[in-house]
Design a protein around this motif. Sequence first.
Motif, PDB file in Angstrom:
ATOM      1  N   SER A 393       0.885  -1.176   0.000  1.00  0.00           N
ATOM      2  CA  SER A 393       0.000   0.000   0.000  1.00  0.00           C
ATOM      3  C   SER A 393       0.914   1.216   0.000  1.00  0.00           C
ATOM      4  O   SER A 393       1.746   1.366   0.882  1.00  0.00           O
ATOM      5  CB  SER A 393      -0.921   0.010   1.227  1.00  0.00           C
ATOM      6  N   LEU A 394       0.793   2.036  -1.044  1.00  0.00           N
ATOM      7  CA  LEU A 394       1.608   3.254  -1.164  1.00  0.00           C
ATOM      8  C   LEU A 394       0.716   4.447  -0.855  1.00  0.00           C
ATOM      9  O   LEU A 394       0.068   5.011  -1.736  1.00  0.00           O
ATOM     10  CB  LEU A 394       2.215   3.359  -2.564  1.00  0.00           C
ATOM     11  N   THR A 395       0.658   4.790   0.415  1.00  0.00           N
ATOM     12  CA  THR A 395      -0.298   5.811   0.877  1.00  0.00           C
ATOM     13  C   THR A 395       0.372   7.127   1.267  1.00  0.00           C
ATOM     14  O   THR A 395      -0.316   8.107   1.521  1.00  0.00           O
ATOM     15  CB  THR A 395      -1.080   5.290   2.090  1.00  0.00           C
ATOM     16  N   SER A 396       1.696   7.123   1.337  1.00  0.00           N
ATOM     17  CA  SER A 396       2.392   8.347   1.729  1.00  0.00           C
ATOM     18  C   SER A 396       3.660   8.494   0.903  1.00  0.00           C
ATOM     19  O   SER A 396       4.241   7.492   0.458  1.00  0.00           O
ATOM     20  CB  SER A 396       2.737   8.317   3.224  1.00  0.00           C
ATOM     21  N   VAL A 397       4.105   9.740   0.719  1.00  0.00           N
ATOM     22  CA  VAL A 397       5.279   9.995  -0.093  1.00  0.00           C
ATOM     23  C   VAL A 397       5.951  11.270   0.396  1.00  0.00           C
ATOM     24  O   VAL A 397       5.303  12.154   0.969  1.00  0.00           O
ATOM     25  CB  VAL A 397       4.889  10.110  -1.590  1.00  0.00           C
ATOM     26  N   ALA A 398       7.263  11.379   0.179  1.00  0.00           N
ATOM     27  CA  ALA A 398       8.010  12.596   0.522  1.00  0.00           C
ATOM     28  C   ALA A 398       9.158  12.757  -0.459  1.00  0.00           C
ATOM     29  O   ALA A 398       9.828  11.782  -0.822  1.00  0.00           O
ATOM     30  CB  ALA A 398       8.541  12.531   1.956  1.00  0.00           C
ATOM     31  N   ARG A 432       6.246  -0.416   8.553  1.00  0.00           N
ATOM     32  CA  ARG A 432       4.863  -0.112   8.157  1.00  0.00           C
ATOM     33  C   ARG A 432       4.642   1.389   8.342  1.00  0.00           C
ATOM     34  O   ARG A 432       4.535   1.867   9.458  1.00  0.00           O
ATOM     35  CB  ARG A 432       3.878  -0.928   8.990  1.00  0.00           C
ATOM     36  N   VAL A 433       4.589   2.092   7.225  1.00  0.00           N
ATOM     37  CA  VAL A 433       4.632   3.554   7.233  1.00  0.00           C
ATOM     38  C   VAL A 433       3.236   4.160   7.219  1.00  0.00           C
ATOM     39  O   VAL A 433       2.385   3.767   6.424  1.00  0.00           O
ATOM     40  CB  VAL A 433       5.439   4.055   6.014  1.00  0.00           C
ATOM     41  N   GLN A 434       3.027   5.129   8.082  1.00  0.00           N
ATOM     42  CA  GLN A 434       1.783   5.897   8.088  1.00  0.00           C
ATOM     43  C   GLN A 434       1.974   7.259   7.410  1.00  0.00           C
ATOM     44  O   GLN A 434       1.119   7.736   6.683  1.00  0.00           O
ATOM     45  CB  GLN A 434       1.307   6.118   9.533  1.00  0.00           C
ATOM     46  N   CYS A 435       3.139   7.890   7.648  1.00  0.00           N
ATOM     47  CA  CYS A 435       3.421   9.194   7.063  1.00  0.00           C
ATOM     48  C   CYS A 435       4.932   9.372   6.936  1.00  0.00           C
ATOM     49  O   CYS A 435       5.699   8.790   7.728  1.00  0.00           O
ATOM     50  CB  CYS A 435       2.819  10.300   7.939  1.00  0.00           C
ATOM     51  N   LEU A 436       5.401  10.161   5.950  1.00  0.00           N
ATOM     52  CA  LEU A 436       6.823  10.310   5.650  1.00  0.00           C
ATOM     53  C   LEU A 436       7.214  11.781   5.536  1.00  0.00           C
ATOM     54  O   LEU A 436       6.391  12.636   5.199  1.00  0.00           O
ATOM     55  CB  LEU A 436       7.167   9.613   4.327  1.00  0.00           C
ATOM     56  N   TRP A 437       8.484  12.058   5.800  1.00  0.00           N
ATOM     57  CA  TRP A 437       9.022  13.407   5.620  1.00  0.00           C
ATOM     58  C   TRP A 437      10.530  13.319   5.418  1.00  0.00           C
ATOM     59  O   TRP A 437      11.208  12.611   6.153  1.00  0.00           O
ATOM     60  CB  TRP A 437       8.727  14.275   6.837  1.00  0.00           C
ATOM     61  N   ILE A 474      -0.111   7.618  15.572  1.00  0.00           N
ATOM     62  CA  ILE A 474       0.157   8.879  14.887  1.00  0.00           C
ATOM     63  C   ILE A 474      -0.494   8.792  13.509  1.00  0.00           C
ATOM     64  O   ILE A 474      -0.054   8.030  12.644  1.00  0.00           O
ATOM     65  CB  ILE A 474       1.675   9.119  14.759  1.00  0.00           C
ATOM     66  N   MET A 475      -1.542   9.586  13.291  1.00  0.00           N
ATOM     67  CA  MET A 475      -2.301   9.504  12.045  1.00  0.00           C
ATOM     68  C   MET A 475      -1.596  10.255  10.905  1.00  0.00           C
ATOM     69  O   MET A 475      -1.682   9.860   9.742  1.00  0.00           O
ATOM     70  CB  MET A 475      -3.717  10.062  12.244  1.00  0.00           C
ATOM     71  N   SER A 476      -0.913  11.354  11.247  1.00  0.00           N
ATOM     72  CA  SER A 476      -0.156  12.106  10.254  1.00  0.00           C
ATOM     73  C   SER A 476       0.799  13.039  10.988  1.00  0.00           C
ATOM     74  O   SER A 476       0.636  13.285  12.196  1.00  0.00           O
ATOM     75  CB  SER A 476      -1.090  12.931   9.347  1.00  0.00           C
ATOM     76  N   PHE A 477       1.797  13.536  10.269  1.00  0.00           N
ATOM     77  CA  PHE A 477       2.662  14.569  10.863  1.00  0.00           C
ATOM     78  C   PHE A 477       3.265  15.411   9.746  1.00  0.00           C
ATOM     79  O   PHE A 477       3.311  15.010   8.579  1.00  0.00           O
ATOM     80  CB  PHE A 477       3.753  13.946  11.744  1.00  0.00           C
ATOM     81  N   THR A 478       3.700  16.588  10.113  1.00  0.00           N
ATOM     82  CA  THR A 478       4.392  17.490   9.193  1.00  0.00           C
ATOM     83  C   THR A 478       5.520  18.162   9.955  1.00  0.00           C
ATOM     84  O   THR A 478       5.502  18.194  11.191  1.00  0.00           O
ATOM     85  CB  THR A 478       3.422  18.537   8.597  1.00  0.00           C
TER      86      THR A 478
END
Length: 609
Positions: A393-398, A432-437, A474-478
């Motif tokens: 599942s590719l749901t996040s990218v940075a 298992r990634v939820q969000c990336l930066w 953690i649902m998302s981060f920035t």
Amino acid sequence: MQANGAGQGQESSELSCLNSAQNGESSSAGGTHSNGLFSSTDNGNSVGTSNGSSTGPGSGTLAASTASSSEVGSLKKKKRLSQAEEDVIRLIGQHLHGLGLNQTVDLLMQESGCRLEHPSATKFRNHVMEGEWDKAENDLNELRALMHSPNAIVRMKFLLLQQKYLEYLEDGKVLEALQVLRGELTPLKYNTDRIHVLSGYLMCSHAEDLRAKAEWEGKGTASRCRLLDKLQTYLPPSVMLPPRRLQTLLRQAVELQRDRCLYHNTKLDSNLDSVSLLLDHVCSRKQFPCYTQQILTEHCNEVWFCKFSNDGTKLATGSKDTTVIIWQVDPESHQLKLLRTLEGHAYGVSYLAWSPDDTYLIACGPDDCSELWLWNVQTGELRTKMSQSHEDSLTSVAWNPDGKRFVTGGQRGQFYQCDLDGNLLDSWEGVRVQCLWCLGDGRAVLASDTHQRIRGYNFEDLTDRNIVQEDHPIMSFTVSKNGRLALLNVATQGVHLWDLQDRVLVRKYQGVTQGFYTIHSCFGGHNEDFIASGSEDHKVYIWHRRGELPIAELTGHTRTVNCVSWNPAIPGLMASASDDGTVRVWGPAPFLDSQEADGLNENCSNMDS
């Protein structure tokens, strides 16, 4: 005040007020006033009095000395000034002197019984400004007794001799300059590295070359004033006031008022001429982006994500309706206009990432999507459609800061680094990634995972480390532009601010409703002083970064607000995306009459504590 200051070296550094007779003594140095400072002339003419008559050098002293005996007597009867009152008088005197109002300064000092600076400091100032370096060195002996740190004399002497050396060189007096270097500077045994640099200036072929290499204004008033500013730092303020002290205090007061202003969202010019000193600084909430300026209704299903481009000229929105819409921001009106629609995302679009130069846009889908789409925004062409495995599942990218690589991943499968054509460069198994930066150094990648943490991954040496640990998912981060702060949306907890360098939780922001939906918050406003987040209660919440309570709650959406994006180039422009199928563009209050504007306040509830 006696300008020569002879025998004043042993005087107390406490500059208590003197009586008017002491301050009324005329100066023995030509061109100085009773306050001990040089007079100021305008085009060679003496400074005029308020009635327009001309006054000659020392006329301020003359005016002061002709004060009637009754005035002197009345001064002696006055209560003694407090230290704070003396300080204010000295600050005003210094400011007036800078404006060339020397006669006024003389009268102020006489009537108040104060003096602007110590006589030894006055004499020292005059000798420095005249370039009388030997006399200025002798003055240091008198000043030694007035200083908190006698060791500073060596540093002050070094600065004096450095100026003397440079002026000799500029005048072409190479032998004299060499004598200063060898016979005076070197024996001080202070800052030998700087002496080596100074010796190199002997090779300069002309004065312009010297000034350029030494980064020096050249012989004259400007460089000597700058020298005095440096020298003053070694003297107590009771002996010599710091330069332009009143302006410094006023500037600090304006900056403090700005920092305490909840709605300040513009760059404040540090020039005092650009602000009013007669009123406290305050920004109206009507100048803040909490009024609906536009509602974008072109999507026909839930809008899951929105993101302004890095240059602030475009907005990308992604929806469950399988499209990405690119909107153009009008630079004048800040209105958004549909520029291009990118279609074909069968699973819907839940995340978008602009390349550093805004040429490309990557779109990801929800949890069951194994595809990633890389679009050329300028042409509207699909450059890459990437899928490593149907089980991913590719749901996040940075994006990597170089704009040539990106990382992607999801809660199933692996964590990848790829090039612009979707070619696999590296992969990290078991994450298992939820969000990336990607951080600005181009090496470290931050990833939030299913273990309620954010870890840092280095693809160069294949190391990883724990940075943030939460107690809930953690649902998302920035991350802030400087890479120091991370803003997390935490399930059932709301919005948390972490310091990534110190690895500490800085603040928990109150008000937002956050369950297990993925909601995206953002930094925004001038200097990223504000934080905004969507919420499951259909609102957009805004906080000042330093306060936990919201300063604004924006209403208008009718379902969950999934994402908020603040324009990086226009501090007063913000967008929010909602399950109600709309994107709302927020800005300052429109130009309405007072009654209509007050009616709009219900869209922007003030939550100040």
